[in-house]
Design an enzyme around this catalytic site. Structure first.
Site, PDB file in Angstrom:
ATOM      1  N   PHE A  14      14.209   4.321  65.025  1.00 52.92           N
ATOM      2  CA  PHE A  14      13.437   5.206  64.184  1.00 52.92           C
ATOM      3  C   PHE A  14      11.926   5.343  64.194  1.00 52.92           C
ATOM      4  O   PHE A  14      11.332   6.365  64.642  1.00 52.92           O
ATOM      5  CB  PHE A  14      13.732   4.605  62.726  1.00 52.92           C
ATOM      6  CG  PHE A  14      12.823   4.820  61.608  1.00 52.92           C
ATOM      7  CD1 PHE A  14      12.366   6.206  61.279  1.00 52.92           C
ATOM      8  CD2 PHE A  14      12.087   3.815  60.753  1.00 52.92           C
ATOM      9  CE1 PHE A  14      11.436   6.367  60.243  1.00 52.92           C
ATOM     10  CE2 PHE A  14      11.269   3.971  59.592  1.00 52.92           C
ATOM     11  CZ  PHE A  14      10.985   5.335  59.505  1.00 52.92           C
ATOM     12  N   GLY A  39      19.269   2.510  68.284  1.00 50.68           N
ATOM     13  CA  GLY A  39      18.376   3.658  68.797  1.00 50.68           C
ATOM     14  C   GLY A  39      19.518   4.776  69.304  1.00 50.68           C
ATOM     15  O   GLY A  39      20.877   4.328  69.833  1.00 50.68           O
ATOM     16  N   TYR A 146      15.388 -13.369  60.836  1.00 51.05           N
ATOM     17  CA  TYR A 146      14.498 -12.572  61.202  1.00 51.05           C
ATOM     18  C   TYR A 146      12.980 -12.646  61.113  1.00 51.05           C
ATOM     19  O   TYR A 146      12.168 -12.450  61.721  1.00 51.05           O
ATOM     20  CB  TYR A 146      14.860 -11.192  60.358  1.00 51.05           C
ATOM     21  CG  TYR A 146      14.007 -10.091  60.277  1.00 51.05           C
ATOM     22  CD1 TYR A 146      14.230  -9.008  61.375  1.00 51.05           C
ATOM     23  CD2 TYR A 146      12.949  -9.852  59.441  1.00 51.05           C
ATOM     24  CE1 TYR A 146      13.700  -7.835  61.465  1.00 51.05           C
ATOM     25  CE2 TYR A 146      12.385  -8.580  59.565  1.00 51.05           C
ATOM     26  CZ  TYR A 146      12.656  -7.652  60.533  1.00 51.05           C
ATOM     27  OH  TYR A 146      11.624  -6.538  60.490  1.00 51.05           O
ATOM     28  N   VAL A 190      16.220   1.907  52.318  1.00 48.42           N
ATOM     29  CA  VAL A 190      16.571   2.262  50.892  1.00 48.42           C
ATOM     30  C   VAL A 190      16.384   3.899  50.672  1.00 48.42           C
ATOM     31  O   VAL A 190      17.378   4.445  50.308  1.00 48.42           O
ATOM     32  CB  VAL A 190      16.268   1.666  49.752  1.00 48.42           C
ATOM     33  CG1 VAL A 190      14.643   1.767  49.735  1.00 48.42           C
ATOM     34  CG2 VAL A 190      16.978   2.011  48.487  1.00 48.42           C
ATOM     35  N   ARG A 214       8.473  -1.638  45.807  1.00 50.38           N
ATOM     36  CA  ARG A 214       8.227  -1.718  47.422  1.00 50.38           C
ATOM     37  C   ARG A 214       6.976  -0.967  47.546  1.00 50.38           C
ATOM     38  O   ARG A 214       6.623   0.014  46.762  1.00 50.38           O
ATOM     39  CB  ARG A 214       9.420  -1.245  48.220  1.00 50.38           C
ATOM     40  CG  ARG A 214      10.674  -1.943  48.166  1.00 50.38           C
ATOM     41  CD  ARG A 214      10.483  -3.375  48.880  1.00 50.38           C
ATOM     42  NE  ARG A 214      11.786  -4.503  48.718  1.00 50.38           N
ATOM     43  CZ  ARG A 214      12.092  -5.058  47.830  1.00 50.38           C
ATOM     44  NH1 ARG A 214      11.400  -5.122  46.635  1.00 50.38           N
ATOM     45  NH2 ARG A 214      12.903  -5.581  47.882  1.00 50.38           N
TER      46      ARG A 214
END
Ligand code: NAD
Ligand code: UD2
Length: 309
Positions: A14, A39, A146, A190, A214
């Site tokens: 992205f 990807g 992560y 989202v 967010r």
């Protein structure tokens, strides 16, 4: 060194593919290293002779060395970007998210390449925002593999700066959105999920009451920052948050999406996700001090651009 390629790891994804387009448009040569796990080839203009694609993993040290050799700079974006994937498979994701960074550092040392941009994450703060905008000195609380891998990668990059003269420019991305964000997994961003479902008239599920917030940042503005960081005479020490410093709740987001799409499908509210961060907002003063951040794209404008309106 205008003709040496800029290496973009994760360049078929992205953020990476948006960067690749922009670099090519400015006349740069670009080399992409991507294992195509997320990807896609179709994200890249493969008929452009100034673009080279190497398919393989950043966990493969020999391949990373080959990719870095002869590059003028590296933008290291390759990672398994799903936090949940790291919870499910800490060992597997560690290869991409941490070993990959170390391989990039070593290959740069080997080939004398200095400038590297790194995509860290707001995840390094865990829940320490406590409802306030977090600045970079907020204590770190990485709650998932992560986040641990992102924080460790940052610290290794700073080690290579001190020890080997690398020039890392580190960014902690908050919630980036825009074209080519892949909505296909439940753990996709989202906005990509809500937009796709709104366009198809499919019901939308909000996890929790929708009042979580967010700090959404448009990918086009991010690409501009990354390009500035490639050109800075000196790479600044320490990470910079990338956000608008503006909190948007999911309920507000849905209103914006309804305005842009023209209507909203049925919306249901389910249980909150385990470990979901309630409020995430960047204090972006450091970013504003380091980079020119013109008029950042407001969310409604970014959503309209995303839908080609
Ligand atoms: P993405 O999944 O679209 O891009 C990641 C790319 O890395 C994909 O093309 C994938 O195929 C590739 N990749 C994964 N593992 C690889 C490996 N072992 N070797 C080579 N390539 C590999 O996600 P994105 O949103 O474009 O994320 C780019 C970077 O930004 C990631 O490092 C992510 O952690 C970070 N980030 C993104 C956000 C966001 O809001 N999108 C927020 C914080 C940090
Ligand atoms: C983002 C990044 C993550 C990490 C983190 C840092 C993405 C995809 N993830 O996680 O990589 O950097 O920030 O803190 O960018 N939601 C719904 N319904 C849905 C999907 C999501 O209600 O169908 C909610 C979700 O529970 C959360 C909010 O939307 O409250 C945002 O979720 P997200 O997955 O887009 O991103 P986030 O902030 O969890």
């Amino acid at each position: 060194m205008p003709d040496l390629p800029i290496l973009v790891t994760g360049g078929a994804g992205f953020i990476g593919s948006n960067l690749v387009d922009s670099l090519l448009a400015k006349g740069h040569a670009v080399r992409v290293l991507d294992d195509l796990s997320m990807g896609k080839r179709s994200n890249l203009p493969l008929d452009n002779p100034r673009l080279q694609l190497l398919v393989g993993s950043v966990a493969d040290a020999a391949l990373v060395s080959q990719a870095v050799a002869g590059s003028q700079a590296v933008v290291h974006l390759a990672a398994v970007a799903s936090v949940q994937a790291s919870v499910d498979d800490p060992v597997g994701t560690h290869q991409a998210n941490f070993v990959g960074t170390l391989n990039v550092c070593e290959a740069m040392r080997e080939h004398g390449v200095k400038r590297v941009l790194f995509a860290s994450s707001a995840a390094v703060y865990g829940n320490n925002g406590d409802g306030q905008a977090v600045d970079e000195d907020t204590p770190k609380a990485p709650l998932t593999p992560y986040a641990v891998d992102k924080l460790a990668s940052e610290q290794y990059l700073e080690f290579y700066r001190r020890q080997h003269g690398l020039e890392p420019a580190i960014f902690r991305f908050f919630n980036i959105f825009g074209p080519r964000q892949d909505p296909s997994s439940p753990y996709s961003g989202v906005i990509s999920i809500f937009i796709q479902r709104a366009q198809q008239g499919l019901p939308i599920t909000v996890f929790g009451d929708g009042e979580q917030t967010r700090d959404f940042f448009y990918v086009g503005d991010l690409i501009d920052l990354l390009e500035q960081a490639l050109a800075l005479p000196v790479a600044p020490e320490g990470a910079a948050n990338v956000g608008l410093s503006r909190a948007t709740s999911l309920n507000q987001l849905l209103q914006h999406i309804g305005d842009v799409v023209g209507s909203l499908p049925a919306i249901t509210y389910g249980p909150a996700r385990d470990g979901d961060i309630r409020h995430s907002c960047a204090n972006n003063q450091r970013l504003l001090g380091r980079y020119r951040v013109g008029e950042p794209t407001p969310i409604a404008v970014g959503l309209a651009a995303l839908l080609g309106k």
